[in-house]
Design a protein around this motif. Structure first.
Motif, PDB file in Angstrom:
ATOM      1  N   ASP A  25       0.855  -1.349  -0.069  1.00  0.00           N
ATOM      2  CA  ASP A  25       0.266   0.000   0.218  1.00  0.00           C
ATOM      3  C   ASP A  25       1.014   1.102   0.025  1.00  0.00           C
ATOM      4  OD1 ASP A  25       0.791   0.589   2.604  1.00  0.00           O
ATOM      5  OD2 ASP A  25      -1.042   0.409   3.429  1.00  0.00           O
ATOM      6  N   LEU A  26       0.218   2.320   0.006  1.00  0.00           N
ATOM      7  CA  LEU A  26       0.802   3.667   0.210  1.00  0.00           C
ATOM      8  C   LEU A  26       2.182   3.776   1.187  1.00  0.00           C
ATOM      9  CD1 LEU A  26      -2.170   5.988  -0.604  1.00  0.00           C
ATOM     10  CD2 LEU A  26      -0.332   5.240  -2.128  1.00  0.00           C
ATOM     11  N   SER A  27       2.016   3.117   2.210  1.00  0.00           N
ATOM     12  CA  SER A  27       2.946   3.297   3.470  1.00  0.00           C
ATOM     13  C   SER A  27       4.273   2.292   3.184  1.00  0.00           C
ATOM     14  CB  SER A  27       2.066   2.655   4.774  1.00  0.00           C
ATOM     15  OG  SER A  27       1.961   1.162   4.543  1.00  0.00           O
ATOM     16  N   ALA A 106      -8.915   0.218  -4.675  1.00  0.00           N
ATOM     17  CA  ALA A 106      -8.753   0.915  -5.738  1.00  0.00           C
ATOM     18  C   ALA A 106      -9.225   2.173  -5.930  1.00  0.00           C
ATOM     19  CB  ALA A 106      -8.456   0.121  -6.984  1.00  0.00           C
ATOM     20  N   PRO A 107      -8.676   3.410  -5.739  1.00  0.00           N
ATOM     21  CA  PRO A 107      -7.471   3.504  -5.364  1.00  0.00           C
ATOM     22  C   PRO A 107      -6.951   3.002  -4.158  1.00  0.00           C
ATOM     23  CG  PRO A 107      -8.747   5.628  -5.507  1.00  0.00           C
ATOM     24  CD  PRO A 107      -9.665   4.800  -5.743  1.00  0.00           C
ATOM     25  N   PRO A 108      -5.845   3.250  -3.848  1.00  0.00           N
ATOM     26  CA  PRO A 108      -5.280   2.536  -2.361  1.00  0.00           C
ATOM     27  C   PRO A 108      -5.968   3.191  -1.164  1.00  0.00           C
ATOM     28  CG  PRO A 108      -3.194   3.163  -3.718  1.00  0.00           C
ATOM     29  CD  PRO A 108      -4.611   3.593  -4.418  1.00  0.00           C
ATOM     30  N   TYR A 109      -6.256   2.273  -0.239  1.00  0.00           N
ATOM     31  CA  TYR A 109      -6.892   2.741   1.025  1.00  0.00           C
ATOM     32  C   TYR A 109      -6.093   3.826   1.666  1.00  0.00           C
ATOM     33  CZ  TYR A 109      -8.272   2.861   5.985  1.00  0.00           C
ATOM     34  OH  TYR A 109      -8.914   3.066   7.217  1.00  0.00           O
ATOM     35  N   ARG A 110      -6.717   4.796   2.083  1.00  0.00           N
ATOM     36  CA  ARG A 110      -6.383   5.912   2.849  1.00  0.00           C
ATOM     37  C   ARG A 110      -7.429   6.180   4.015  1.00  0.00           C
ATOM     38  NH1 ARG A 110      -7.535  10.473   0.563  1.00  0.00           N
ATOM     39  NH2 ARG A 110      -8.988   9.613  -0.753  1.00  0.00           N
ATOM     40  N   HIS A 111      -6.973   6.490   5.317  1.00  0.00           N
ATOM     41  CA  HIS A 111      -7.924   6.625   6.295  1.00  0.00           C
ATOM     42  C   HIS A 111      -8.696   7.919   6.058  1.00  0.00           C
ATOM     43  CE1 HIS A 111      -6.301   3.899   9.334  1.00  0.00           C
ATOM     44  NE2 HIS A 111      -5.088   4.483   9.396  1.00  0.00           N
ATOM     45  N   GLU A 112      -8.343   8.904   5.267  1.00  0.00           N
ATOM     46  CA  GLU A 112      -9.135  10.132   5.042  1.00  0.00           C
ATOM     47  C   GLU A 112     -10.367   9.771   4.029  1.00  0.00           C
ATOM     48  OE1 GLU A 112      -5.350  10.108   5.871  1.00  0.00           O
ATOM     49  OE2 GLU A 112      -5.712  10.207   3.688  1.00  0.00           O
ATOM     50  N   ASP A 113     -10.384   8.459   3.396  1.00  0.00           N
ATOM     51  CA  ASP A 113     -11.441   8.093   2.589  1.00  0.00           C
ATOM     52  C   ASP A 113     -12.549   7.381   3.230  1.00  0.00           C
ATOM     53  OD1 ASP A 113     -13.004   8.170   0.102  1.00  0.00           O
ATOM     54  OD2 ASP A 113     -11.822   6.212  -0.446  1.00  0.00           O
ATOM     55  N   THR A 114     -12.359   7.188   4.455  1.00  0.00           N
ATOM     56  CA  THR A 114     -13.588   6.392   5.320  1.00  0.00           C
ATOM     57  C   THR A 114     -14.453   7.243   5.903  1.00  0.00           C
ATOM     58  OG1 THR A 114     -11.693   4.845   5.645  1.00  0.00           O
ATOM     59  CG2 THR A 114     -13.794   4.610   7.021  1.00  0.00           C
TER      60      THR A 114
END
Length: 117
Positions: A25-27, A106-114
């Protein structure tokens, strides 16, 4: 080449309450369009009902059983089941037994998108 061993990835808790180990993932990798993680929920546990504005998700149940609710429709799920969660769909998974599944975003998981109710 990017290779990540699941056993080497530290667990963390997402905003919805599941325990995640990021595989790619992004991390931890130069990903651009998707992410892959292992999620676990103990028997009797559940995620908080939520939705993602941007991310479409796939869940693939590796072990255990539970129920999956997407936009008000609930189905029993278990080992070998693949689940599509469209972007914008309210969803929640509940574990009847210890549940372990892969989650691809997709796109990658982000906390801000929850988002929550």
């Amino acid at each position: 080449m990017e290779v990540r061993a699941l056993a080497e990835q530290p667990p963390f808790t997402t905003k919805d309450g599941s325990t995640i180990r990021s595989i790619l993932d992004l991390s931890n990798a130069p990903v651009d369009k998707q992410s892959l993680a292992e999620a676990t929920i103990p028997a009797g546990g559940e995620t908080e009902r939520h939705w993602h504005k941007d991310s479409e998700e796939f869940y693939f149940i590796l072990s255990g059983t539970g129920s999956m609710e997407i936009d008000g429709e609930t189905r029993e799920v278990g080992e070998g089941d693949g689940i599509l969660i469209p972007a914008g769909a309210w969803h929640q998974i509940k574990a009847a037994s210890d549940l372990r599944f892969l989650c691809c975003c997709a796109p990658p998981y982000r906390h801000e998108d929850t988002y929550f109710e």
